[in-house]
Design an enzyme around this catalytic site. Structure first.
Site, PDB file in Angstrom:
ATOM      1  N   ASP A 102      -0.869 -22.869  -6.719  1.00 39.53           N
ATOM      2  CA  ASP A 102       0.193 -22.911  -7.839  1.00 39.53           C
ATOM      3  C   ASP A 102       1.068 -24.077  -7.507  1.00 39.53           C
ATOM      4  OD1 ASP A 102       1.729 -21.427  -9.935  1.00 39.53           O
ATOM      5  OD2 ASP A 102       3.150 -20.946  -8.489  1.00 39.53           O
ATOM      6  N   ASP A 158      -2.419 -10.055  -8.157  1.00 39.43           N
ATOM      7  CA  ASP A 158      -1.493  -9.346  -8.281  1.00 39.43           C
ATOM      8  C   ASP A 158      -0.252  -9.672  -9.097  1.00 39.43           C
ATOM      9  OD1 ASP A 158      -0.355 -10.278  -6.142  1.00 39.43           O
ATOM     10  OD2 ASP A 158       1.149  -8.559  -6.307  1.00 39.43           O
ATOM     11  N   ARG A 164      -4.505  -5.673  -9.087  1.00 39.95           N
ATOM     12  CA  ARG A 164      -5.651  -6.512  -8.131  1.00 39.95           C
ATOM     13  C   ARG A 164      -7.233  -6.052  -8.558  1.00 39.95           C
ATOM     14  NH1 ARG A 164      -3.102  -9.249  -4.218  1.00 39.95           N
ATOM     15  NH2 ARG A 164      -0.989  -8.528  -3.483  1.00 39.95           N
TER      16      ARG A 164
END
Ligand code: IMP
Ligand code: MG
Length: 180
Positions: A102, A158, A164
């Site tokens: 990210d 998650d 998950r």
């Protein structure tokens, strides 16, 4: 649980095909090198289990737990090692397995620490990458898919420790986390 998903981004079949392709490439590149494959928990546990079973060369497996998120959807920039790997790194060929890149903050910090311990080589394998959100430049050696700037869950990923166990990767409805 499934009602909270806005859209399926990658189905089980798409994931299986991509993971097989990545495993084949890694097998080729690490033939005879006995790499140490380190996964960053918890998000990558499903990917790690599937990927390593597609790697057909002798290797070792280890795990780390780091935390940079709390329960939110954006990084705080703080990285904490909660569980370190048990293996000696010196002279080893390391392959770091991540679920998603990210901002890159977590990974660049981790790679720095592991490099300092004297690895012979360090490569990064990540299933997903959100290039639009990158704050720190991180080189990816093996990439599954680039995705847009949406919060995704499933296949190990998650939101607040949920989702998950979804077998596919989906975009979470922003209403679930009070966004957009
Ligand atoms: P970075 O330091 O910002 O690159 O953080 C990467 C970590 O943030 C990943 O290993 C995930 O645990 C978490 N993360 C980032 N984006 C998402 C997402 O869309 N869904 C779930 N977890 C995410
Ligand atoms: Mg992670």
């Amino acid at each position: 649980m499934k009602n909270d998903i806005q859209e399926v981004l990658f189905s089980e079949e798409q994931l299986r095909a991509k993971v097989a392709e990545m495993g084949a490439q890694i097998t080729k590149d690490y033939e005879g090198k006995n790499p140490l494959i380190v996964s960053v928990l918890k998000g990558s546990y499903v990917f790690m289990a599937d990927l390593t079973r597609q790697i057909d060369t002798k290797c070792n497996i280890d795990f780390m737990v780091v935390s940079s998120y709390g329960n939110g959807t954006k990084t705080t920039g703080e990285v904490q090692i909660i569980k370190d790997i048990e293996s000696q790194i010196e002279g080893r060929d390391l392959l770091i397995v991540e679920d998603i890149l990210d901002s890159g903050v977590t990974l660049s910090y981790l790679m720095k620490i592991l490099k300092a311990r004297g690895a012979n080589s360090i490569r990064l394998c990540t299933l997903l990458s959100k290039p639009e959100r990158r704050k720190v430049d991180v080189h990816i050696d093996y990439l599954g898919f680039e995705i847009p700037d949406e919060f995704v869950v499933g296949y190990g990923l998650d939101y607040a420790e949920c989702y998950r166990n979804l077998p596919y990767i989906g975009i979470l409805k922003p209403s679930v986390y009070g966004g957009k």
